[in-house]
Motif scaffolding. Structure first.
Motif, mmCIF file in Angstrom:
data_model
loop_
_atom_site.group_PDB
_atom_site.id
_atom_site.type_symbol
_atom_site.label_atom_id
_atom_site.label_comp_id
_atom_site.label_asym_id
_atom_site.label_seq_id
_atom_site.Cartn_x
_atom_site.Cartn_y
_atom_site.Cartn_z
ATOM 1 N N LEU A 94 9.684 17.942 -0.159
ATOM 2 C CA LEU A 94 10.059 18.152 1.235
ATOM 3 C C LEU A 94 9.890 16.865 2.050
ATOM 4 O O LEU A 94 10.705 16.557 2.921
ATOM 5 N N ALA A 95 8.822 16.111 1.724
ATOM 6 C CA ALA A 95 8.575 14.860 2.454
ATOM 7 C C ALA A 95 9.608 13.789 2.113
ATOM 8 O O ALA A 95 9.865 12.892 2.922
ATOM 9 N N GLY A 125 14.245 10.831 -4.350
ATOM 10 C CA GLY A 125 13.305 10.326 -3.356
ATOM 11 C C GLY A 125 12.672 9.015 -3.774
ATOM 12 O O GLY A 125 12.496 8.102 -2.956
ATOM 13 N N LEU A 126 12.340 8.897 -5.054
ATOM 14 C CA LEU A 126 11.736 7.666 -5.560
ATOM 15 C C LEU A 126 12.734 6.507 -5.522
ATOM 16 O O LEU A 126 12.385 5.383 -5.153
ATOM 17 N N ARG A 140 0.853 -1.176 0.000
ATOM 18 C CA ARG A 140 0.000 0.000 0.000
ATOM 19 C C ARG A 140 0.892 1.230 0.000
ATOM 20 O O ARG A 140 2.056 1.170 0.383
ATOM 21 N N LEU A 141 0.352 2.345 -0.425
ATOM 22 C CA LEU A 141 1.154 3.541 -0.607
ATOM 23 C C LEU A 141 1.464 4.187 0.731
ATOM 24 O O LEU A 141 0.551 4.461 1.514
ATOM 25 N N PRO A 142 2.740 4.430 1.045
ATOM 26 C CA PRO A 142 3.077 5.122 2.284
ATOM 27 C C PRO A 142 2.588 6.567 2.252
ATOM 28 O O PRO A 142 2.427 7.160 1.195
ATOM 29 N N LYS A 143 2.400 7.132 3.424
ATOM 30 C CA LYS A 143 1.796 8.454 3.526
ATOM 31 C C LYS A 143 2.614 9.539 2.823
ATOM 32 O O LYS A 143 2.063 10.453 2.218
ATOM 33 N N PHE A 144 3.955 9.442 2.895
ATOM 34 C CA PHE A 144 4.764 10.516 2.335
ATOM 35 C C PHE A 144 4.777 10.515 0.797
ATOM 36 O O PHE A 144 5.296 11.437 0.186
ATOM 37 N N LEU A 145 4.211 9.461 0.183
ATOM 38 C CA LEU A 145 4.123 9.423 -1.269
ATOM 39 C C LEU A 145 2.782 9.925 -1.800
ATOM 40 O O LEU A 145 2.624 10.091 -3.009
ATOM 41 N N LEU A 146 1.839 10.195 -0.917
ATOM 42 C CA LEU A 146 0.522 10.637 -1.359
ATOM 43 C C LEU A 146 0.592 11.976 -2.090
ATOM 44 O O LEU A 146 -0.110 12.192 -3.080
ATOM 45 N N PHE A 147 1.419 12.892 -1.594
ATOM 46 C CA PHE A 147 1.582 14.179 -2.267
ATOM 47 C C PHE A 147 2.051 13.978 -3.703
ATOM 48 O O PHE A 147 1.576 14.640 -4.633
ATOM 49 N N PHE A 148 3.008 13.068 -3.872
ATOM 50 C CA PHE A 148 3.533 12.782 -5.203
ATOM 51 C C PHE A 148 2.440 12.254 -6.132
ATOM 52 O O PHE A 148 2.334 12.673 -7.283
ATOM 53 N N VAL A 149 1.612 11.349 -5.634
ATOM 54 C CA VAL A 149 0.530 10.776 -6.446
ATOM 55 C C VAL A 149 -0.467 11.853 -6.870
ATOM 56 O O VAL A 149 -0.866 11.927 -8.033
ATOM 57 N N PHE A 150 -0.856 12.725 -5.925
ATOM 58 C CA PHE A 150 -1.774 13.807 -6.265
ATOM 59 C C PHE A 150 -1.152 14.738 -7.314
ATOM 60 O O PHE A 150 -1.833 15.228 -8.210
ATOM 61 N N GLY A 151 0.142 14.978 -7.178
ATOM 62 C CA GLY A 151 0.834 15.813 -8.159
ATOM 63 C C GLY A 151 0.795 15.211 -9.551
ATOM 64 O O GLY A 151 0.553 15.912 -10.535
ATOM 65 N N MET A 152 1.018 13.899 -9.650
ATOM 66 C CA MET A 152 0.996 13.221 -10.942
ATOM 67 C C MET A 152 -0.409 13.208 -11.547
ATOM 68 O O MET A 152 -0.576 13.295 -12.767
ATOM 69 N N GLU A 191 16.820 -7.065 -8.684
ATOM 70 C CA GLU A 191 16.605 -8.364 -9.316
ATOM 71 C C GLU A 191 15.139 -8.753 -9.324
ATOM 72 O O GLU A 191 14.674 -9.488 -10.166
ATOM 73 N N LYS A 192 14.391 -8.255 -8.344
ATOM 74 C CA LYS A 192 12.950 -8.486 -8.330
ATOM 75 C C LYS A 192 12.295 -7.265 -7.707
ATOM 76 O O LYS A 192 12.892 -6.525 -6.939
ATOM 77 N N ASP A 193 11.049 -7.057 -8.048
ATOM 78 C CA ASP A 193 10.311 -5.897 -7.579
ATOM 79 C C ASP A 193 10.186 -5.922 -6.054
ATOM 80 O O ASP A 193 9.938 -6.961 -5.475
ATOM 81 N N MET A 194 10.382 -4.765 -5.447
ATOM 82 C CA MET A 194 10.339 -4.665 -3.987
ATOM 83 C C MET A 194 8.939 -4.347 -3.517
ATOM 84 O O MET A 194 8.241 -3.538 -4.116
ATOM 85 N N GLY A 195 8.520 -4.950 -2.438
ATOM 86 C CA GLY A 195 7.215 -4.670 -1.877
ATOM 87 C C GLY A 195 7.236 -3.390 -1.064
ATOM 88 O O GLY A 195 8.257 -2.761 -0.860
ATOM 89 N N VAL A 196 6.091 -3.011 -0.541
ATOM 90 C CA VAL A 196 5.954 -1.812 0.244
ATOM 91 C C VAL A 196 5.799 -2.176 1.710
ATOM 92 O O VAL A 196 5.017 -3.032 2.070
ATOM 93 N N GLU A 197 6.579 -1.505 2.544
ATOM 94 C CA GLU A 197 6.534 -1.823 3.959
ATOM 95 C C GLU A 197 5.206 -1.363 4.574
ATOM 96 O O GLU A 197 4.629 -0.366 4.171
ATOM 97 N N ASN A 198 4.799 -2.107 5.533
ATOM 98 C CA ASN A 198 3.603 -1.722 6.266
ATOM 99 C C ASN A 198 3.954 -0.609 7.251
ATOM 100 O O ASN A 198 4.872 -0.739 8.042
ATOM 101 N N GLU A 199 3.264 0.530 7.137
ATOM 102 C CA GLU A 199 3.518 1.663 8.042
ATOM 103 C C GLU A 199 2.367 1.799 9.009
ATOM 104 O O GLU A 199 1.216 1.738 8.639
ATOM 105 N N SER A 200 2.725 2.007 10.187
ATOM 106 C CA SER A 200 1.689 2.194 11.206
ATOM 107 C C SER A 200 1.199 3.624 11.175
ATOM 108 O O SER A 200 1.888 4.498 10.694
#
Length: 390
Positions: free
Chosen positions: A44-45, A101-102, A5-17, A381-390
């Motif tokens: 900034l994030a 950042g990406l 799932r998308l981490p919180k600090f990437l939400l700004f980036f998604v809205f921008g895109m 070598e393989k796609d990385m998953g997304v860490e679970n953030e609390s």
């Protein structure tokens, strides 16, 4: 347990895109993408993520783009219009920070390559839909013949921030990103088709040709025949419907076709050869006098329609060499991972040989995101998953 799932600090980036395609117009006092505030917030994030994982970034993917940005900023001081050049330089700085950042988000496991590819494709699909709707509304209001003839900046076919050729170049970045997807879903294919339709409606010969070449990489021969047949039928039905029910007058269409198929214009690249020779003549007389970043339009009235020649004449040979080292490093790491994706990268490089779209906010941002996508794809070598953030 990891959850994608998308981490919180990437939400700004998604809205921008999502908002990247939409902008103010020159009549509003200047062009500014609606995604800009979100990109600044995202930049900034990203800083804490970059600070934490920067040491893991391959030096090539930091040194060369850093020098690339440095030369842009320095050469902005020599430009004919410092304000307009500074805006574009600032977007390159933002794009560079997003790029880092990406990449650090990949390294931290907070973002997957597949997810970023879908974000870029979705951004392209939104742009394509925006362009298609604008094309239809302008055609109904002004007539299709006027729209297809006014492909220049400020014309009926253009968007507030760019002409059809530049729009097609931004869309091509998203189309090539489709190659990176491992598990292509129906919605992915729908977005790809929307992007394809957008590129074809720009009537950009070079981008249409490169897209056609891309088809042979994406699809097998049997799939290609089916896609071609369905696309041709859909296009025929679309134009027939608009002529019969929307009252389109195609009397000027033959003029447009003639202008796009004229042998003399094709041989000279629609005037590109002449403007290229103009730049070569200037370089012969002033080999060590770059005119400054984003100064071609002010000095020559027309750009070189070639990324490399534009960079050479505006920023010196150093900028060309740095860009070559940067793109070579990206291409090399992608080539080792997947030949098809590398071929897609070559398509983007070929597109830069016949256009110089790298002055619009939309292309600048999308290009940096595309480069980060390739670096992440080629470095894992393989796609990385997304860490679970609390």
């Amino acid at each position: 347990m990891l959850k994608i799932r998308l981490p919180k600090f990437l939400l700004f980036f998604v809205f921008g895109m999502i908002l990247l395609a939409f902008s103010t117009s020159p009549e509003d006092g200047g062009v500014l993408s609606f995604g800009t505030p979100f990109f600044i917030a995202s930049m900034l994030a990203f800083i804490p993520v970059i600070h934490r994982f920067f040491s893991n970034v391959d030096w090539r993917f930091f040194l060369f783009p850093s020098l690339y940005i440095f030369l842009i900023v320095v050469m902005t001081g020599f430009s004919f219009s410092p304000l307009q050049s500074s805006v574009r330089a600032a977007f390159n700085v933002i794009g560079f920070v997003l790029y880092l950042g990406l990449i650090c988000s990949f390294l931290s496991g907070r973002l997957s390559v597949q997810m970023l590819a879908r974000i870029l494709i979705c951004s392209g699909a939104i742009l394509a839909l925006y362009f298609i709707v604008n094309f239809l509304l302008s055609s109904i209001e002004l007539g299709v013949e006027q729209v297809i003839l006014e492909r220049y900046v400020g014309g009926a076919m253009s968007l507030p921030w760019g002409a059809s050729n530049t729009i097609a170049q931004v869309l091509l970045l998203s189309a090539v990103s489709y190659l990176i997807l491992d598990d292509r879903r129906k919605f992915d294919f729908l977005m790809f088709c929307l992007i394809t339709a957008g590129i074809f409606l720009t009537f950009s010969r070079s981008n249409m040709l490169l897209l056609f070449v891309l088809f042979f990489v994406v699809f097998k021969l049997r799939q290609l025949i089916v896609v071609g047949a369905v696309s041709g039928l859909a296009l025929a039905v679309f134009f027939a419907y608009m002529v019969v029910f929307a009252g389109w007058d195609l009397s000027g269409f033959d003029t447009f076709v003639s202008s796009r198929t004229d042998v003399d214009l094709l041989v000279t690249g629609n005037g590109r050869l002449q403007t290229m020779m103009e730049k070569i003549d200037y370089l012969a007389d002033h080999p060590f006098e770059p005119i400054g970043y984003y100064s071609s339009l002010f000095y020559f009235e027309l750009s070189a329609h070639n990324f490399w020649m534009t960079s050479l004449i505006e920023q010196s040979l150093a900028a060309v060499l740095v860009a070559l080292c940067f793109f070579f490093s990206v291409g090399r790491t992608v080539y080792r991972r997947d030949r098809k994706v590398f071929f897609g990268f070559l398509i983007i490089m070929a597109a830069l040989m016949v256009e110089d779209p790298h002055f619009t906010q939309q292309y600048i941002t999308s290009f940096w995101v595309f480069l980060a996508l390739l670096v992440g794809f080629g470095s894992t070598e393989k796609d990385m998953g997304v860490e679970n953030e609390s």
